[in-house]
Scaffold this active site. Structure first.
Site, PDB file in Angstrom:
ATOM      1  N   SER A  13      11.062   1.782  10.289  1.00  7.04           N
ATOM      2  CA  SER A  13       9.797   1.090  10.490  1.00  7.04           C
ATOM      3  C   SER A  13       9.298   1.313  11.924  1.00  7.04           C
ATOM      4  O   SER A  13       9.173   2.465  12.343  1.00  7.04           O
ATOM      5  CB  SER A  13       9.950  -0.397  10.163  1.00  7.04           C
ATOM      6  OG  SER A  13       8.705  -1.023  10.008  1.00  7.04           O
ATOM      7  N   HIS A  56       9.960  -1.826   1.325  1.00  5.03           N
ATOM      8  CA  HIS A  56      10.124  -1.329   2.685  1.00  5.03           C
ATOM      9  C   HIS A  56      11.433  -1.795   3.316  1.00  5.03           C
ATOM     10  O   HIS A  56      12.068  -1.056   4.072  1.00  5.03           O
ATOM     11  CB  HIS A  56       8.938  -1.802   3.529  1.00  5.03           C
ATOM     12  CG  HIS A  56       9.000  -1.372   4.963  1.00  5.03           C
ATOM     13  ND1 HIS A  56       8.949  -0.048   5.351  1.00  5.03           N
ATOM     14  CD2 HIS A  56       9.124  -2.095   6.108  1.00  5.03           C
ATOM     15  CE1 HIS A  56       9.022   0.031   6.682  1.00  5.03           C
ATOM     16  NE2 HIS A  56       9.134  -1.190   7.153  1.00  5.03           N
ATOM     17  N   ASP A  80       8.412   1.651  -1.337  1.00  4.69           N
ATOM     18  CA  ASP A  80       7.865   1.261  -0.033  1.00  4.69           C
ATOM     19  C   ASP A  80       6.378   1.618   0.004  1.00  4.69           C
ATOM     20  O   ASP A  80       6.003   2.770   0.161  1.00  4.69           O
ATOM     21  CB  ASP A  80       8.623   1.993   1.079  1.00  4.69           C
ATOM     22  CG  ASP A  80       8.155   1.596   2.479  1.00  4.69           C
ATOM     23  OD1 ASP A  80       7.186   0.808   2.597  1.00  4.69           O
ATOM     24  OD2 ASP A  80       8.759   2.074   3.458  1.00  4.69           O
TER      25      ASP A  80
END
Length: 400
Positions: free
Chosen positions: A169, A368, A335
């Protein structure tokens, strides 16, 4: 090493969170006026400090150092008990004995990013010029600023080349920035669930969260510390909205469905009738006990500004021209925050740069956040990539 000190790490209550801002329960690297951090906004940040944790030992030739870059709401406590929450480290699924990142094999470093609130200088820190909390007087920062600060820390630790830089991320953004800014200093890079730029949709979600914080009457234009309060409600709503983006519809349905919370019939009110509502409220309320609202504004804005191609004439491949770093790019099928299409665009750019890159799209319905969870295929891929890079690097271990 001058300017580096170690502080004990006792568990403390959430009420003492402010202590961690300037006096963290971790190692601290302090940089004075002779070592300013030049920010993209044109300001020199000085003095400043970086809080960090290390695990394992640096080998004799300093070739086994791994830098872990944390995500938006993470910090340096990647594999130890958190001093505020008392919870286990946020990536103990990947870091620890027998894990892909084993401290018996690697010297693992994880620092709190500049702009954070767990010991690295940020808007919650004391401004030495005024003796008050920085608040919105703190300069706006970028992902490249975070990486420049990390490079100064790595220099302080006497490490020239990192064996690997790893992150997911926002942490993955830092990984990519490391390879673009310091290609000679990164032997291998594991970039997970990330992109080379923030999409319009992601910027929109961040703006929603920022507006929730700023709409809280307790925010006081960022000067809430002077009032002795925190915009808990606004930050909790921001966290709730963001947390939805970290999950998938399938994961939410599997975990909660439409099940009621401690009742069989609806209350016909706006109480948390559904389990998913109660879960999100818990996520919001627990988050505000460990995170600073202004830091949330600054870090989300840093992610919004991130655009590696934009920094290289709009051509992503130029950012990695001639790079020798070994890459492993990982995405997850569910995701939708950083979809596989963005990882493929990165891989294509790396291929165009003749970089050595492997790519894996992992099938999972965990969204995610899958990179933080127990996903065996992800662990296997990470371990295989690091072991392969380690052999090429000349590192040896009991599992080789």
């Amino acid at each position: 090493m001058v300017g580096v000190k170690s502080v004990p790490s006792p568990a403390i209550s959430a009420d003492d969170r402010s202590h961690e801002v300037d006096h963290p329960s971790s190692e601290v690297a302090q940089f004075g006026a002779d070592q300013p951090l030049r920010l993209d906004c044109g300001i020199d940040l000085t003095p400043f400090q970086i809080a960090y944790k290390t695990y394992g030992e640096l080998n004799a030739d300093r070739s086994n150092a791994v830098l872990i870059c944390h995500a938006l709401t993470g910090d340096q406590h990647v594999a130890n008990v958190h001093p505020v929450t008392g919870k286990s480290g946020w990536w103990e699924t990947l870091v620890g004995p027998g894990r892909p990142l084993d401290p018996s094999r690697y010297f693992i470093i994880c620092s709190n990013v500049i702009g954070g609130c767990m010991g690295s200088t940020g808007p919650a820190s004391i401004n030495p010029a005024t003796g008050k909390v920085w608040g919105l007087d703190f300069p706006v920062i970028t992902i490249p600023d975070m990486v420049r600060a990390q490079a100064m820390l790595i220099d302080r630790l006497g490490i020239d080349t990192l064996f690997a830089v790893v992150g997911g991320s926002m942490g993955g953004m830092q990984v990519l920035q490391w390879t673009a800014a310091y290609p000679k200093r990164v032997y291998s890079a594991l970039a997970i669930a990330c992109s080379t730029r923030h999409s319009a949709q992601n910027i929109a979600f961040h703006e929603l969260g920022r507006q929730a914080v700023m709409a809280d009457p307790d925010w006081h234009n960022g000067a809430y510390a002077d009032q002795g309060i925190h915009p808990h409600r606004g930050l909790a709503v921001a966290r709730m909205a963001a947390h939805i983006t970290y999950l998938s519809d399938a994961a939410l349905h599997r975990k909660f469905g439409r099940r009621m919370q401690d009742r069989e019939l609806p209350t016909f009110s706006f109480d948390a009738d559904f389990q998913v509502e109660s879960y999100l409220r818990y996520q919001g309320s627990s988050f505000v006990e460990r995170f600073d609202a202004n830091s949330y504004l600054y870090l989300t804005r840093a992610m919004d500004y991130f655009d590696i191609a934009g920094d290289h004439g709009g051509v992503l491949a130029k950012a990695f021209a001639g790079i020798e770093t070994r890459f492993c790019v990982v995405s997850f099928t569910s995701d939708w925050l950083f979809p596989t299409s963005e990882s493929r665009a990165l891989v294509h750019a790396l291929n165009a740069s003749s970089a050595r890159v492997s790519f894996a799209e992992i099938e999972t319905d965990r969204g995610h956040d899958a990179f933080l969870l127990d996903v065996p295929e992800f662990f296997d891929i990470s371990r295989a990539f690091l072991q392969s890079a380690g052999k090429a690097r000349g590192l040896t271990g009991k599992n080789d």
